[in-house]
Motif scaffolding. Structure first.
Motif, PDB file in Angstrom:
ATOM      1  N   SER A 158       0.828  -1.212   0.000  1.00 42.22           N
ATOM      2  CA  SER A 158       0.000   0.000   0.000  1.00 42.22           C
ATOM      3  C   SER A 158       0.859   1.257   0.000  1.00 42.22           C
ATOM      4  CB  SER A 158      -0.912  -0.001   1.234  1.00 42.22           C
ATOM      5  OG  SER A 158      -0.129  -0.068   2.418  1.00 42.22           O
ATOM      6  N   ALA A 159       2.176   1.084  -0.188  1.00 37.32           N
ATOM      7  CA  ALA A 159       3.088   2.231  -0.160  1.00 37.32           C
ATOM      8  C   ALA A 159       2.785   3.194  -1.301  1.00 37.32           C
ATOM      9  CB  ALA A 159       4.531   1.755  -0.253  1.00 37.32           C
ATOM     10  N   ASP A 160       3.102   4.460  -1.055  1.00 38.57           N
ATOM     11  CA  ASP A 160       2.946   5.465  -2.088  1.00 38.57           C
ATOM     12  C   ASP A 160       3.859   5.131  -3.259  1.00 38.57           C
ATOM     13  OD1 ASP A 160       1.198   7.500  -2.197  1.00 38.57           O
ATOM     14  OD2 ASP A 160       2.598   9.078  -1.628  1.00 38.57           O
ATOM     15  N   GLY A 161       3.322   5.125  -4.458  1.00 33.51           N
ATOM     16  CA  GLY A 161       4.149   4.824  -5.625  1.00 33.51           C
ATOM     17  C   GLY A 161       4.422   3.350  -5.813  1.00 33.51           C
ATOM     18  N   ALA A 162       3.586   2.477  -5.223  1.00 32.90           N
ATOM     19  CA  ALA A 162       3.768   1.026  -5.377  1.00 32.90           C
ATOM     20  C   ALA A 162       3.733   0.651  -6.854  1.00 32.90           C
ATOM     21  CB  ALA A 162       2.672   0.275  -4.624  1.00 32.90           C
ATOM     22  N   TRP A 163       4.526  -0.356  -7.213  1.00 34.59           N
ATOM     23  CA  TRP A 163       4.634  -0.758  -8.619  1.00 34.59           C
ATOM     24  C   TRP A 163       3.340  -1.374  -9.123  1.00 34.59           C
ATOM     25  CZ3 TRP A 163       8.853  -0.561 -12.129  1.00 34.59           C
ATOM     26  CH2 TRP A 163       9.933   0.193 -11.642  1.00 34.59           C
ATOM     27  N   THR A 164       2.938  -0.951 -10.331  1.00 38.22           N
ATOM     28  CA  THR A 164       1.724  -1.462 -10.974  1.00 38.22           C
ATOM     29  C   THR A 164       2.011  -1.718 -12.443  1.00 38.22           C
ATOM     30  OG1 THR A 164       0.945   0.764 -11.526  1.00 38.22           O
ATOM     31  CG2 THR A 164       0.199  -0.171  -9.422  1.00 38.22           C
ATOM     32  N   ILE A 165       1.184  -2.555 -13.035  1.00 38.55           N
ATOM     33  CA  ILE A 165       1.245  -2.747 -14.487  1.00 38.55           C
ATOM     34  C   ILE A 165      -0.174  -2.593 -15.016  1.00 38.55           C
ATOM     35  CG2 ILE A 165       1.040  -5.270 -14.337  1.00 38.55           C
ATOM     36  CD1 ILE A 165       2.971  -5.366 -16.794  1.00 38.55           C
ATOM     37  N   THR A 166      -0.334  -1.726 -16.002  1.00 41.74           N
ATOM     38  CA  THR A 166      -1.658  -1.378 -16.501  1.00 41.74           C
ATOM     39  C   THR A 166      -1.809  -1.756 -17.962  1.00 41.74           C
ATOM     40  OG1 THR A 166      -1.647   0.527 -14.998  1.00 41.74           O
ATOM     41  CG2 THR A 166      -3.336   0.495 -16.720  1.00 41.74           C
ATOM     42  N   SER A 167      -2.817  -2.567 -18.263  1.00 39.83           N
ATOM     43  CA  SER A 167      -3.094  -2.950 -19.640  1.00 39.83           C
ATOM     44  C   SER A 167      -3.698  -1.772 -20.385  1.00 39.83           C
ATOM     45  CB  SER A 167      -4.066  -4.134 -19.663  1.00 39.83           C
ATOM     46  OG  SER A 167      -4.451  -4.429 -20.996  1.00 39.83           O
ATOM     47  N   GLU A 168      -3.345  -1.620 -21.648  1.00 36.35           N
ATOM     48  CA  GLU A 168      -3.874  -0.515 -22.440  1.00 36.35           C
ATOM     49  C   GLU A 168      -5.006  -0.950 -23.358  1.00 36.35           C
ATOM     50  OE1 GLU A 168      -0.789   1.671 -24.368  1.00 36.35           O
ATOM     51  OE2 GLU A 168       0.445   1.800 -22.557  1.00 36.35           O
ATOM     52  N   ASP A 169      -5.402  -2.213 -23.255  1.00 35.69           N
ATOM     53  CA  ASP A 169      -6.467  -2.692 -24.138  1.00 35.69           C
ATOM     54  C   ASP A 169      -7.542  -3.476 -23.387  1.00 35.69           C
ATOM     55  OD1 ASP A 169      -5.262  -5.353 -23.775  1.00 35.69           O
ATOM     56  OD2 ASP A 169      -3.744  -4.610 -25.184  1.00 35.69           O
ATOM     57  N   ASN A 170      -7.293  -3.761 -22.111  1.00 38.09           N
ATOM     58  CA  ASN A 170      -8.235  -4.498 -21.264  1.00 38.09           C
ATOM     59  C   ASN A 170      -8.600  -5.879 -21.808  1.00 38.09           C
ATOM     60  OD1 ASN A 170      -8.511  -2.350 -19.365  1.00 38.09           O
ATOM     61  ND2 ASN A 170      -9.853  -1.296 -20.811  1.00 38.09           N
ATOM     62  N   ALA A 171      -7.758  -6.442 -22.638  1.00 32.57           N
ATOM     63  CA  ALA A 171      -8.010  -7.783 -23.170  1.00 32.57           C
ATOM     64  C   ALA A 171      -6.929  -8.739 -22.685  1.00 32.57           C
ATOM     65  CB  ALA A 171      -8.067  -7.744 -24.691  1.00 32.57           C
ATOM     66  N   ALA A 172      -5.684  -8.386 -22.962  1.00 29.36           N
ATOM     67  CA  ALA A 172      -4.569  -9.196 -22.464  1.00 29.36           C
ATOM     68  C   ALA A 172      -4.445  -9.003 -20.951  1.00 29.36           C
ATOM     69  CB  ALA A 172      -3.282  -8.780 -23.160  1.00 29.36           C
ATOM     70  N   GLU A 173      -3.888  -9.988 -20.277  1.00 26.31           N
ATOM     71  CA  GLU A 173      -3.714  -9.908 -18.829  1.00 26.31           C
ATOM     72  C   GLU A 173      -2.236  -9.709 -18.484  1.00 26.31           C
ATOM     73  OE1 GLU A 173      -5.439 -13.301 -16.943  1.00 26.31           O
ATOM     74  OE2 GLU A 173      -7.466 -12.841 -17.637  1.00 26.31           O
ATOM     75  N   TRP A 174      -1.926  -8.566 -17.908  1.00 24.54           N
ATOM     76  CA  TRP A 174      -0.570  -8.242 -17.477  1.00 24.54           C
ATOM     77  C   TRP A 174      -0.620  -8.086 -15.961  1.00 24.54           C
ATOM     78  CZ3 TRP A 174       2.890  -7.191 -21.685  1.00 24.54           C
ATOM     79  CH2 TRP A 174       2.270  -6.985 -22.929  1.00 24.54           C
ATOM     80  N   LYS A 175       0.163  -8.842 -15.228  1.00 24.81           N
ATOM     81  CA  LYS A 175       0.089  -8.792 -13.769  1.00 24.81           C
ATOM     82  C   LYS A 175       1.478  -8.769 -13.127  1.00 24.81           C
ATOM     83  CE  LYS A 175      -4.212 -11.477 -13.388  1.00 24.81           C
ATOM     84  NZ  LYS A 175      -4.820 -12.730 -12.845  1.00 24.81           N
ATOM     85  N   ILE A 176       1.537  -8.147 -11.947  1.00 25.59           N
ATOM     86  CA  ILE A 176       2.698  -8.289 -11.065  1.00 25.59           C
ATOM     87  C   ILE A 176       2.311  -9.348 -10.047  1.00 25.59           C
ATOM     88  CG2 ILE A 176       4.199  -7.177  -9.363  1.00 25.59           C
ATOM     89  CD1 ILE A 176       3.783  -4.544 -10.825  1.00 25.59           C
ATOM     90  N   SER A 177       2.857 -10.545 -10.193  1.00 22.34           N
ATOM     91  CA  SER A 177       2.496 -11.646  -9.300  1.00 22.34           C
ATOM     92  C   SER A 177       3.045 -11.426  -7.898  1.00 22.34           C
ATOM     93  CB  SER A 177       3.019 -12.984  -9.842  1.00 22.34           C
ATOM     94  OG  SER A 177       2.445 -13.262 -11.091  1.00 22.34           O
ATOM     95  N   SER A 178       4.247 -10.849  -7.804  1.00 22.36           N
ATOM     96  CA  SER A 178       4.819 -10.571  -6.490  1.00 22.36           C
ATOM     97  C   SER A 178       5.856  -9.458  -6.598  1.00 22.36           C
ATOM     98  CB  SER A 178       5.459 -11.825  -5.894  1.00 22.36           C
ATOM     99  OG  SER A 178       6.598 -12.219  -6.629  1.00 22.36           O
ATOM    100  N   ASN A 179       6.047  -8.772  -5.467  1.00 20.41           N
ATOM    101  CA  ASN A 179       7.021  -7.699  -5.361  1.00 20.41           C
ATOM    102  C   ASN A 179       7.516  -7.709  -3.918  1.00 20.41           C
ATOM    103  OD1 ASN A 179       8.462  -5.344  -5.073  1.00 20.41           O
ATOM    104  ND2 ASN A 179       6.819  -3.969  -5.702  1.00 20.41           N
ATOM    105  N   ASP A 180       8.746  -8.212  -3.710  1.00 20.69           N
ATOM    106  CA  ASP A 180       9.280  -8.274  -2.347  1.00 20.69           C
ATOM    107  C   ASP A 180      10.199  -7.092  -2.034  1.00 20.69           C
ATOM    108  OD1 ASP A 180      11.639  -8.773  -3.683  1.00 20.69           O
ATOM    109  OD2 ASP A 180      11.899 -10.820  -2.941  1.00 20.69           O
TER     110      ASP A 180
END
Length: 202
Positions: free
Chosen positions: A48-70
């Motif tokens: 929940s940190a400020d500026g936490a890493w995210t990945i955003t799809s630009e087409d909402n069809a393909a699935e792009w995910k960050i599975s983990s971030n340690d």
């Protein structure tokens, strides 16, 4: 007898003065010193940190995910990709230590996913994925993008107790990717390693 007494007195005085002189040359100065080691602690913002890493799809069809971030390693999972699919990876790097730091090296590991040939070392899909610094940057295959020179530009250096937003990383599946890759999945991890940023003496 008087001369003997004078001589003895002179000798005693000389010995006393020699002692004073010797003491003056052998005085000690005691210095108490305290040292505290610096701490190198650079982390990728997560949770929940400020500026936490995210990945955003630009087409909402393909699935792009960050599975983990340690905090040091991102595990990225991609699924249902198709030629031309795009996403943006972004986040902050936080220097929690008291030393200036800079990007040192990276390690890509645990590549799992589709292979057209089981004897190949890496999945075909990994080599058709491209990345660039920002959407306007030159897209490079992932195996070329994840290199020392490129990532030094992305991450730069970090002052103590500073949170820095790195330039967004634009991801895409090449438009010339073969149809056999459509809808396939891929997962891999990238570890980012930092070191103390020692100023140039010159």
């Amino acid at each position: 007898m008087k001369k003997v007494r004078v001589l003895i007195a002179s000798i005693v005085c000389a010995v006393i003065l020699m002692g004073v002189g010797y003491a003056a040359w052998t005085q000690s100065i005691h210095v108490k010193a305290f040292a505290k080691a610096g701490e190198l602690k650079v982390r990728l913002a997560n949770g929940s940190a400020d500026g936490a890493w995210t990945i955003t799809s630009e087409d909402n069809a393909a699935e792009w995910k960050i599975s983990s971030n340690d905090g040091q390693t991102l595990t990225l999972s991609f699924d249902k990709l198709f030629p031309g699919a795009q996403a943006t990876l972004s986040g902050n790097v936080v220097n929690y230590g008291n030393l200036p730091a800079k990007f040192s090296e990276f390690k890509v590991s645990d590549i799992k996913g589709y292979k057209s040939d089981e004897h190949q070392a890496y999945p075909d899909l990994f080599y058709y994925l491209k990345a660039s610094i920002g959407k306007g940057g030159t897209p490079l295959p992932l195996n070329e993008f994840f290199n020392q020179d490129t990532l030094e530009i992305v991450f730069g250096s970090f002052e103590p107790n500073a949170s820095v937003k790195v330039p967004p990383i634009h991801l895409s599946l090449s438009k010339d990717a073969p149809s056999s890759l459509q809808g396939k999945a891929l997962e891999f991890s990238v570890e980012f390693i930092f070191e103390v940023d020692i100023p140039d003496a010159n």
